[in-house]
Design a protein around this motif. Structure first.
Motif, mmCIF file in Angstrom:
data_model
loop_
_atom_site.group_PDB
_atom_site.id
_atom_site.type_symbol
_atom_site.label_atom_id
_atom_site.label_comp_id
_atom_site.label_asym_id
_atom_site.label_seq_id
_atom_site.Cartn_x
_atom_site.Cartn_y
_atom_site.Cartn_z
ATOM 1 N N SER A 176 0.722 -1.375 0.070
ATOM 2 C CA SER A 176 -0.231 0.079 0.004
ATOM 3 C C SER A 176 0.718 1.239 0.095
ATOM 4 O O SER A 176 1.861 1.214 0.389
ATOM 5 C CB SER A 176 -0.940 0.079 1.415
ATOM 6 O OG SER A 176 -1.617 1.350 1.343
ATOM 7 N N VAL A 177 0.275 2.489 -0.588
ATOM 8 C CA VAL A 177 0.815 3.854 -0.252
ATOM 9 C C VAL A 177 0.543 4.023 1.174
ATOM 10 O O VAL A 177 -0.478 3.547 1.660
ATOM 11 C CB VAL A 177 0.133 4.811 -1.269
ATOM 12 C CG1 VAL A 177 0.771 5.839 -0.513
ATOM 13 C CG2 VAL A 177 0.553 4.485 -2.631
ATOM 14 N N GLY A 178 1.681 4.580 1.769
ATOM 15 C CA GLY A 178 1.347 4.723 3.323
ATOM 16 C C GLY A 178 1.373 6.258 3.770
ATOM 17 O O GLY A 178 2.432 6.619 3.438
ATOM 18 N N THR A 179 0.553 6.623 4.362
ATOM 19 C CA THR A 179 0.602 8.011 5.052
ATOM 20 C C THR A 179 0.331 8.210 6.478
ATOM 21 O O THR A 179 0.162 9.188 7.092
ATOM 22 C CB THR A 179 -0.494 8.981 4.201
ATOM 23 O OG1 THR A 179 -1.612 8.418 4.377
ATOM 24 C CG2 THR A 179 -0.076 8.960 2.735
ATOM 25 N N HIS A 180 -0.164 7.032 6.975
ATOM 26 C CA HIS A 180 -0.596 6.994 8.484
ATOM 27 C C HIS A 180 0.811 6.617 9.406
ATOM 28 O O HIS A 180 1.797 6.532 8.967
ATOM 29 C CB HIS A 180 -1.376 5.808 8.707
ATOM 30 C CG HIS A 180 -2.881 6.113 8.453
ATOM 31 N ND1 HIS A 180 -3.466 6.031 6.896
ATOM 32 C CD2 HIS A 180 -3.997 6.517 9.031
ATOM 33 C CE1 HIS A 180 -4.619 6.488 7.147
ATOM 34 N NE2 HIS A 180 -4.928 6.792 8.263
ATOM 35 N N GLU A 181 0.577 6.873 10.758
ATOM 36 C CA GLU A 181 1.380 6.410 11.599
ATOM 37 C C GLU A 181 1.919 5.034 11.338
ATOM 38 O O GLU A 181 1.215 4.193 11.244
ATOM 39 C CB GLU A 181 0.858 6.535 13.123
ATOM 40 C CG GLU A 181 0.254 8.008 13.616
ATOM 41 C CD GLU A 181 1.651 8.771 13.547
ATOM 42 O OE1 GLU A 181 2.839 8.314 13.947
ATOM 43 O OE2 GLU A 181 1.617 10.064 13.445
ATOM 44 N N LYS A 182 3.334 4.705 11.557
ATOM 45 C CA LYS A 182 3.776 3.673 11.168
ATOM 46 C C LYS A 182 3.438 2.327 12.196
ATOM 47 O O LYS A 182 3.573 1.242 11.770
ATOM 48 C CB LYS A 182 5.565 3.778 11.421
ATOM 49 C CG LYS A 182 6.057 4.823 10.062
ATOM 50 C CD LYS A 182 7.552 4.787 10.364
ATOM 51 C CE LYS A 182 8.254 5.956 9.512
ATOM 52 N NZ LYS A 182 9.578 6.034 9.769
ATOM 53 N N ASP A 183 3.121 2.590 13.450
ATOM 54 C CA ASP A 183 2.707 1.736 14.448
ATOM 55 C C ASP A 183 1.445 0.931 14.034
ATOM 56 O O ASP A 183 1.255 -0.146 14.273
ATOM 57 C CB ASP A 183 2.596 2.345 15.677
ATOM 58 C CG ASP A 183 3.986 2.791 16.357
ATOM 59 O OD1 ASP A 183 4.968 2.510 15.969
ATOM 60 O OD2 ASP A 183 3.728 3.607 17.377
ATOM 61 N N LEU A 184 0.653 1.727 13.131
ATOM 62 C CA LEU A 184 -0.680 1.186 12.784
ATOM 63 C C LEU A 184 -0.308 -0.139 11.903
ATOM 64 O O LEU A 184 -1.153 -1.130 11.967
ATOM 65 C CB LEU A 184 -1.516 1.945 12.143
ATOM 66 C CG LEU A 184 -2.078 3.027 12.828
ATOM 67 C CD1 LEU A 184 -2.830 4.075 12.013
ATOM 68 C CD2 LEU A 184 -3.320 2.531 13.648
ATOM 69 N N TYR A 185 0.799 -0.235 10.929
ATOM 70 C CA TYR A 185 1.076 -1.071 10.127
ATOM 71 C C TYR A 185 1.597 -2.077 10.759
ATOM 72 O O TYR A 185 1.396 -3.653 10.373
ATOM 73 C CB TYR A 185 1.914 -0.490 9.130
ATOM 74 C CG TYR A 185 1.757 0.585 8.586
ATOM 75 C CD1 TYR A 185 0.248 0.834 7.892
ATOM 76 C CD2 TYR A 185 2.639 1.573 8.360
ATOM 77 C CE1 TYR A 185 0.014 1.864 7.110
ATOM 78 C CE2 TYR A 185 2.093 2.956 7.681
ATOM 79 C CZ TYR A 185 0.813 2.944 7.172
ATOM 80 O OH TYR A 185 0.494 4.223 6.597
ATOM 81 N N HIS A 186 2.548 -2.143 11.985
ATOM 82 C CA HIS A 186 2.615 -3.344 12.781
ATOM 83 C C HIS A 186 1.601 -3.933 13.542
ATOM 84 O O HIS A 186 1.813 -4.879 14.017
ATOM 85 C CB HIS A 186 3.865 -2.730 13.708
ATOM 86 C CG HIS A 186 5.308 -2.602 13.027
ATOM 87 N ND1 HIS A 186 5.973 -3.413 12.598
ATOM 88 C CD2 HIS A 186 5.803 -1.036 12.612
ATOM 89 C CE1 HIS A 186 7.019 -2.639 11.815
ATOM 90 N NE2 HIS A 186 6.871 -1.316 11.954
ATOM 91 N N CYS A 187 0.515 -3.046 13.685
ATOM 92 C CA CYS A 187 -0.722 -3.879 14.710
ATOM 93 C C CYS A 187 -1.229 -4.911 13.841
ATOM 94 O O CYS A 187 -2.090 -5.497 14.357
ATOM 95 C CB CYS A 187 -1.551 -2.705 14.947
ATOM 96 S SG CYS A 187 -0.791 -1.415 16.125
ATOM 97 N N LEU A 188 -1.094 -4.933 12.503
ATOM 98 C CA LEU A 188 -1.814 -6.005 11.558
ATOM 99 C C LEU A 188 -0.962 -7.198 11.703
ATOM 100 O O LEU A 188 0.398 -7.277 11.881
ATOM 101 C CB LEU A 188 -2.017 -5.452 10.068
ATOM 102 C CG LEU A 188 -2.645 -4.137 10.204
ATOM 103 C CD1 LEU A 188 -2.735 -3.687 8.655
ATOM 104 C CD2 LEU A 188 -4.066 -4.204 10.805
ATOM 105 N N THR A 189 -1.771 -8.480 11.416
ATOM 106 C CA THR A 189 -0.968 -9.875 11.314
ATOM 107 C C THR A 189 -1.467 -10.294 9.994
ATOM 108 O O THR A 189 -2.616 -10.576 9.916
ATOM 109 C CB THR A 189 -1.329 -10.497 12.655
ATOM 110 O OG1 THR A 189 -0.986 -9.892 13.737
ATOM 111 C CG2 THR A 189 -0.453 -11.693 12.210
#
Length: 230
Positions: free
Chosen positions: A167-180
């Motif tokens: 994905s193109v990313g513009t949110h806080e990086k921590d959000l991406y690590h919260c997914l599994t």
């Protein structure tokens, strides 16, 4: 977006010391190109023939995604966006398609009704996917990608073995690590673009700059659990 003319007319703009224009649509940009104003203007992540701007190379963002999927051995490719058809999104899709067409592959296109998590999930639930075809899905916004991630998990598709999601990313990086698994993104440095827009505005106000100078800011790929080779 699309309604700039209703509020930023020549008279109102001349009341301000400067304007940084963000999320401009194609009609907004066309309006600004013909507007005669004394107000200094800087464009955020757009291109202009009249005003200075700060942006990333959106076409190259799409090219990067396509090259990544090809490198990982994907045999099917899908580009996902929404109906807003903003310029930078179209540029990313164009770069994605350019690389794949040059490789002899025609990517699919999935256009969703809105830029939302719910639309992304619904899109993932409706996609016709075959685990025997390693599929790379490039998503133009992380809002949609969050939903697609959830929908793919609901359907039991293994990421990144059967399906890769970038994905193109513009949110806080921590959000991406919260997914599994964690979400791979091409990060758009939105704060850095904003800082540089402010610096350009200062240069305009101090007469250190004139003309449509373009400042390019590099994007930052972050490969995580939804793409192979991490």
């Amino acid at each position: 977006p699309g309604h700039l003319e209703e509020s930023a007319n020549q008279r109102s703009l001349n009341m301000y010391s400067g304007m940084i224009l963000c999320t401009a649509s194609k009609p907004d940009l066309e309006y600004m190109e013909q507007l005669d104003t004394s107000c200094p203007v800087v464009l955020y992540n757009r291109v202009s023939q009249r005003y200075p701007s700060v942006r990333v190379d959106n076409v190259e963002v799409g090219r990067y995604a396509a090259r990544k999927f090809l490198q990982n051995g994907c045999s099917r490719f899908i580009a996902v966006d929404d109906v807003r058809l903003v310029e930078y999104a179209l540029e990313r899709i164009a770069g994605f398609e350019e690389v794949l067409l040059a490789a002899g592959v025609t990517p699919q296109r999935l256009r969703l009704p809105e830029n939302s998590i719910a639309a992304g999930r619904n899109g993932a639930l409706q996609l016709e996917l075959d685990e025997s075809l390693h599929t790379g899905i490039f998503v133009n916004t992380d809002n949609i990608a969050f939903g697609m991630h959830a929908g793919l998990n609901e359907r039991g598709f293994r990421m990144p073995d059967a399906v890769e999601l970038l994905s193109v990313g513009t949110h806080e990086k921590d959000l991406y690590h919260c997914l599994t698994p964690s979400l791979s993104v091409v990060e758009i440095p939105i704060e850095e673009i904003a800082y540089r827009c402010a610096r350009l505005m200062d240069d305009l106000l101090e007469n250190r700059l004139s003309g449509p100078v373009q400042t390019m800011v590099p994007f930052a790929p972050h490969e995580r659990g939804t793409t192979a080779g991490v």
